[in-house]
Design an enzyme around this catalytic site. Structure first.
Site, mmCIF file in Angstrom:
data_model
loop_
_atom_site.group_PDB
_atom_site.id
_atom_site.type_symbol
_atom_site.label_atom_id
_atom_site.label_comp_id
_atom_site.label_asym_id
_atom_site.label_seq_id
_atom_site.Cartn_x
_atom_site.Cartn_y
_atom_site.Cartn_z
ATOM 1 N N GLY A 50 0.818 -1.230 0.013
ATOM 2 C CA GLY A 50 0.075 0.091 0.024
ATOM 3 C C GLY A 50 0.586 1.231 0.240
ATOM 4 N N ASP A 71 10.431 -7.443 -0.965
ATOM 5 C CA ASP A 71 9.047 -8.008 -0.724
ATOM 6 C C ASP A 71 9.058 -9.354 -1.066
ATOM 7 O OD1 ASP A 71 6.141 -8.275 -0.727
ATOM 8 O OD2 ASP A 71 6.159 -6.260 -0.592
ATOM 9 N N SER A 78 -6.891 -9.085 -3.791
ATOM 10 C CA SER A 78 -7.333 -8.038 -2.930
ATOM 11 C C SER A 78 -6.427 -6.791 -2.536
ATOM 12 C CB SER A 78 -7.578 -8.759 -1.410
ATOM 13 O OG SER A 78 -6.271 -9.251 -0.751
ATOM 14 N N LEU A 80 -5.220 -5.118 -4.992
ATOM 15 C CA LEU A 80 -5.388 -4.035 -6.203
ATOM 16 C C LEU A 80 -6.137 -2.982 -5.730
ATOM 17 C CD1 LEU A 80 -6.031 -6.505 -9.121
ATOM 18 C CD2 LEU A 80 -3.684 -5.795 -8.314
ATOM 19 N N ARG A 82 -5.705 -0.704 -3.464
ATOM 20 C CA ARG A 82 -4.868 0.256 -2.907
ATOM 21 C C ARG A 82 -3.180 0.335 -3.241
ATOM 22 N NH1 ARG A 82 -5.551 -4.028 -0.007
ATOM 23 N NH2 ARG A 82 -3.952 -4.940 1.072
ATOM 24 N N LYS A 95 5.577 -9.600 -5.857
ATOM 25 C CA LYS A 95 5.356 -8.003 -5.916
ATOM 26 C C LYS A 95 6.446 -7.557 -6.097
ATOM 27 C CE LYS A 95 1.865 -7.571 -2.447
ATOM 28 N NZ LYS A 95 1.207 -7.293 -1.122
ATOM 29 N N ASN A 140 3.397 -4.280 9.816
ATOM 30 C CA ASN A 140 3.321 -5.048 11.179
ATOM 31 C C ASN A 140 4.474 -4.572 12.046
ATOM 32 O OD1 ASN A 140 5.933 -7.196 11.191
ATOM 33 N ND2 ASN A 140 4.930 -7.055 8.938
ATOM 34 N N CYS A 197 -4.377 -3.827 8.813
ATOM 35 C CA CYS A 197 -5.353 -3.522 7.520
ATOM 36 C C CYS A 197 -6.020 -4.645 7.200
ATOM 37 C CB CYS A 197 -4.515 -2.861 6.525
ATOM 38 S SG CYS A 197 -3.615 -1.442 6.943
ATOM 39 N N CYS A 351 -12.023 -17.035 13.375
ATOM 40 C CA CYS A 351 -11.993 -15.507 12.657
ATOM 41 C C CYS A 351 -11.491 -15.890 11.107
ATOM 42 C CB CYS A 351 -11.054 -14.819 13.608
ATOM 43 S SG CYS A 351 -9.292 -15.302 13.672
#
Length: 393
Positions: A50, A71, A78, A80, A82, A95, A140, A197, A351
């Site tokens: 992001g 990275d 998911s 894309l 941002r 990435k 993180n 996030c 969760c």
């Protein structure tokens, strides 16, 4: 406070560079000299997500001579919303590789160095030592503290940014001239207190707002212009459209950059230091964890299961495991929802990935529900192992 330029200027600008950067060259504070410094600079972006997306794109456009990208992740759909440095055709691609391709398309005059690996205690010193400036786009706490500690120990400045929902923060940490990240946040927050996030969401365009501030600060540091955010924290509220600055003083008692530091090397385990999962949660899940496959087997066999989804309502609306009842983790931890749990049924918590359900499980066990269990991997494991047609998020 004004600081001297971080790098020496390159010998010259080519005709192509003069054409490309002409709008910089006619700014008196930048000029040819400033652009030469950008050309000679080596900047590392930690993360191509992001914050790394706008940072890399604008650093490349600005003419930073060498850009490093570290990275280890791959592009997911998911991302894309941002992470604008990646496109639909990059889904599943590294990435670092995807970001490098975009950087080269923006500015072929920039040299790109790819580090397609996870940043860790073993490689962080070596990688950081190759660059003049670090731009931190991590998401993180464990990596943030490691980035800070390595930068301080190596004497490197770095530009920090953080985003969550509609809120963003940015600052410049350089122990030689001001505070470090530990001066602002001496200790990480308790496990589970600050959602990621992935758990709480982020407005996509917020990444551009904070990422562009990071690039602005990087350019100021490299060229020696303006007053960098050393000793100041910029806080941005996108809903109120407000910016405010908070002074951050160097802590003389800082364990890392203070007068008598006690942290003189990288920590052995930053994950352990930041406690991604509390000790209570770690103890609660022992012999109280089942897989998504086991949950499905229990359901198919007609076992009387009280399946509880401890995520937030917005997540529950996106995707859910069939038969689950929504009781958010906060209501369990506060004790508000304990009366909703039956004493005569098998309680199963889940969760998104298993972290929040582990915390909720600890609270339930402390309240006397000793036979409760949670699903390892949560909804993500259910999608992967049981029903791939459901949308991951």
């Amino acid at each position: 406070m004004s600081l001297p330029p971080l790098v020496e200027p390159a010998a010259e600008l080519t005709v192509d560079e003069i054409r490309r950067y002409s709008r910089h060259l006619i700014i008196p504070d930048v000029g040819v000299e400033g652009q030469k410094r950008l050309k000679n600079a080596r900047v590392l972006c930690v993360g191509a997500g992001g914050l790394g997306s706008p940072a890399l794109m604008y650093l490349a456009a600005a003419g930073v001579g060498t850009l490093g990208i570290i990275d280890f992740d791959t592009v997911d759909e998911s991302n894309l919303q941002r992470q604008v440095i990646h496109g639909q055709s990059d889904v599943g691609r590294s990435k670092a590789e995807s970001a490098a391709a975009t950087v080269r398309e923006i500015n072929p005059l920039v040299t790109v160095e790819i580090h397609n690996t996870a940043l860790d205690r073993e490689n962080v010193r070596d990688i950081f030592s190759r660059y003049d400036l670090i731009v931190d786009g991590t998401d993180n706490f464990a990596t943030r503290y490691m980035v800070n500690d390595a930068a301080v120990l190596l004497g490197k400045p770095y530009v920090w940014g953080s985003i969550y929902r509609f809120d963003g923060q940015a600052s410049v940490f350089w122990a030689e001239h001001g505070p470090c990240y530990r001066c602002l946040y001496p200790e990480p927050p308790p496990p589970g207190m600050v959602p990621s996030c992935a758990e709480g969401g982020v407005l996509g365009v917020l990444c551009a707002s904070i990422g562009s501030i990071q690039v602005n600060e990087a350019i100021k540091l490299l060229a020696g212009i303006g007053e960098p955010l050393v000793g100041r924290l910029m806080v941005y509220d996108a809903l109120e459209m407000s910016y405010r600055k908070i002074k951050v003083r160097k802590d003389p008692d800082c364990v890392l950059c203070g007068e008598n530091p006690t942290v003189t090397d990288l920590l052995e385990d930053y994950e352990d230091f930041c406690g991604a999962v509390s000790v209570e949660a770690q103890e609660a899940v022992v012999d109280a964890t089942i897989t998504a496959v086991e949950l499905k087997e229990w359901q198919d066999a007609g076992k009387d299961v009280f399946l509880v989804d401890v995520r937030e309502p917005a997540e529950y609306e996106i995707v859910r495991i069939p038969g689950a009842t929504l009781i958010p983790k906060g209501e369990i931890l506060s004790g508000e929802a304990l009366s909703r749990f039956p004493q005569d049924r098998q309680i199963v918590l889940h969760c998104k990935s298993g972290v929040r359900s582990a915390e909720a499980l600890a609270a339930l066990k402390a309240a006397g529900f000793t036979d409760a269990v949670h699903v390892q991997g949560g909804v993500l494991s259910w999608i992967k192992q049981i029903d791939p047609s459901l949308p991951a998020y």
